[in-house]
Design a protein around this motif. Structure first.
Motif, PDB file in Angstrom:
ATOM      1  N   PHE A 104       0.802  -1.223   0.000  1.00 44.91           N
ATOM      2  CA  PHE A 104       0.000   0.000   0.000  1.00 44.91           C
ATOM      3  C   PHE A 104       0.834   1.271   0.000  1.00 44.91           C
ATOM      4  CE2 PHE A 104      -2.344  -3.272   2.497  1.00 44.91           C
ATOM      5  CZ  PHE A 104      -3.303  -3.569   1.544  1.00 44.91           C
ATOM      6  N   HIS A 105       2.092   1.195  -0.430  1.00 44.10           N
ATOM      7  CA  HIS A 105       2.963   2.365  -0.376  1.00 44.10           C
ATOM      8  C   HIS A 105       2.552   3.470  -1.336  1.00 44.10           C
ATOM      9  CE1 HIS A 105       4.747  -0.195  -3.479  1.00 44.10           C
ATOM     10  NE2 HIS A 105       5.160   0.909  -4.040  1.00 44.10           N
ATOM     11  N   ASP A 106       1.859   3.143  -2.419  1.00 41.61           N
ATOM     12  CA  ASP A 106       1.436   4.163  -3.377  1.00 41.61           C
ATOM     13  C   ASP A 106       0.025   4.683  -3.119  1.00 41.61           C
ATOM     14  OD1 ASP A 106       3.770   4.272  -4.837  1.00 41.61           O
ATOM     15  OD2 ASP A 106       3.173   2.678  -6.202  1.00 41.61           O
ATOM     16  N   CYS A 107      -0.621   4.184  -2.101  1.00 40.40           N
ATOM     17  CA  CYS A 107      -2.006   4.564  -1.833  1.00 40.40           C
ATOM     18  C   CYS A 107      -2.062   5.845  -1.004  1.00 40.40           C
ATOM     19  CB  CYS A 107      -2.732   3.461  -1.072  1.00 40.40           C
ATOM     20  SG  CYS A 107      -2.787   1.894  -1.961  1.00 40.40           S
ATOM     21  N   ALA A 108      -2.949   6.749  -1.399  1.00 39.80           N
ATOM     22  CA  ALA A 108      -3.177   7.960  -0.630  1.00 39.80           C
ATOM     23  C   ALA A 108      -4.069   7.610   0.558  1.00 39.80           C
ATOM     24  CB  ALA A 108      -3.839   9.024  -1.505  1.00 39.80           C
ATOM     25  N   LEU A 109      -4.136   8.505   1.531  1.00 37.74           N
ATOM     26  CA  LEU A 109      -4.948   8.244   2.719  1.00 37.74           C
ATOM     27  C   LEU A 109      -6.423   8.097   2.384  1.00 37.74           C
ATOM     28  CD1 LEU A 109      -3.280  10.664   5.280  1.00 37.74           C
ATOM     29  CD2 LEU A 109      -3.008   8.197   5.104  1.00 37.74           C
ATOM     30  N   THR A 110      -6.883   8.759   1.343  1.00 36.99           N
ATOM     31  CA  THR A 110      -8.291   8.697   0.983  1.00 36.99           C
ATOM     32  C   THR A 110      -8.587   7.546   0.038  1.00 36.99           C
ATOM     33  OG1 THR A 110      -7.962  10.181  -0.891  1.00 36.99           O
ATOM     34  CG2 THR A 110      -8.574  11.182   1.222  1.00 36.99           C
ATOM     35  N   GLY A 111      -7.575   6.808  -0.375  1.00 41.26           N
ATOM     36  CA  GLY A 111      -7.787   5.705  -1.303  1.00 41.26           C
ATOM     37  C   GLY A 111      -7.606   6.114  -2.754  1.00 41.26           C
ATOM     38  N   ARG A 112      -7.380   7.409  -2.991  1.00 40.36           N
ATOM     39  CA  ARG A 112      -7.140   7.888  -4.351  1.00 40.36           C
ATOM     40  C   ARG A 112      -5.765   8.508  -4.419  1.00 40.36           C
ATOM     41  NH1 ARG A 112     -11.534  12.177  -5.199  1.00 40.36           N
ATOM     42  NH2 ARG A 112     -10.867  12.605  -3.114  1.00 40.36           N
ATOM     43  N   LEU A 113      -5.084   8.280  -5.517  1.00 36.29           N
ATOM     44  CA  LEU A 113      -3.775   8.891  -5.694  1.00 36.29           C
ATOM     45  C   LEU A 113      -3.941  10.374  -5.991  1.00 36.29           C
ATOM     46  CD1 LEU A 113      -1.938   6.191  -7.817  1.00 36.29           C
ATOM     47  CD2 LEU A 113      -1.647   6.699  -5.404  1.00 36.29           C
ATOM     48  N   LEU A 114      -3.108  11.192  -5.375  1.00 30.22           N
ATOM     49  CA  LEU A 114      -3.174  12.630  -5.592  1.00 30.22           C
ATOM     50  C   LEU A 114      -2.476  12.980  -6.899  1.00 30.22           C
ATOM     51  CD1 LEU A 114      -2.271  13.801  -1.992  1.00 30.22           C
ATOM     52  CD2 LEU A 114      -4.532  13.556  -2.993  1.00 30.22           C
ATOM     53  N   HIS A 115      -3.029  13.954  -7.615  1.00 27.57           N
ATOM     54  CA  HIS A 115      -2.424  14.400  -8.865  1.00 27.57           C
ATOM     55  C   HIS A 115      -2.818  15.841  -9.099  1.00 27.57           C
ATOM     56  CE1 HIS A 115      -6.369  13.966 -10.806  1.00 27.57           C
ATOM     57  NE2 HIS A 115      -6.463  12.832 -10.150  1.00 27.57           N
TER      58      HIS A 115
END
Length: 152
Positions: free
Chosen positions: A105-116
């Motif tokens: 889960f290292h690429d997962c954002a806290l909200t479950g969506r990747l930030l961009h």
């Protein structure tokens, strides 16, 4: 065979193996930390790895898709701790889940969506308008400072 049945069979097999292995460890009545760590790796983590391998990698950051697998893993570490007279949660479990998050889960954002970044059509006005206003105000100040003839 339905995927739910396969998952239930896997869980049953893990519990059966755990029941066969733990009576000897339970008689110690003291938590053997090394053995506990090895058991959660061999039993809990092995099953979690199989379950995650069956899940599409793009869904690993989707909490609804991984919630059940994560709960099973958490419950497994708890059950192993109970059977081995270990406190739960403990430092071993904390380290275990930290390593697990680094792996899966290292690429997962806290909200479950990747930030961009937002699209250029949204970003450009938020950058361009303040720059244009700054240039306009600078031009007005320079223009007004050159027209000192009419002011007293």
């Amino acid at each position: 065979m339905a995927p739910e049945c396969v998952s239930l069979l896997k869980a049953g097999l893990v519990l059966f193996v755990a029941a066969q292995l733990f009576p000897a460890a339970a008689s110690l009545s003291v938590c053997n930390r090394d053995y506990y760590e090895r058991m959660i790796d061999d039993l809990c983590l092995a099953k979690f790895k199989l379950d995650m391998a069956g899940l599409d990698g793009g869904l690993w950051c989707s909490w609804p898709d991984t919630l059940e697998l994560y709960e099973e893993l958490t419950n497994c570490t708890y059950q192993v701790a109970l059977r081995m007279d270990c406190f739960w949660p403990n430092q071993i479990v904390d380290r275990f889940f930290t390593q697990l998050h680094r792996l899966y889960f290292h690429d997962c954002a806290l909200t479950g969506r990747l930030l961009h970044d937002p699209p250029v059509g949204v970003l450009a006005p938020f950058i361009g308008v303040p720059v244009l206003i700054t240039l306009l105000m600078t031009a007005v100040v320079v223009w007004r400072s050159k027209r000192t003839g009419g002011m007293l």
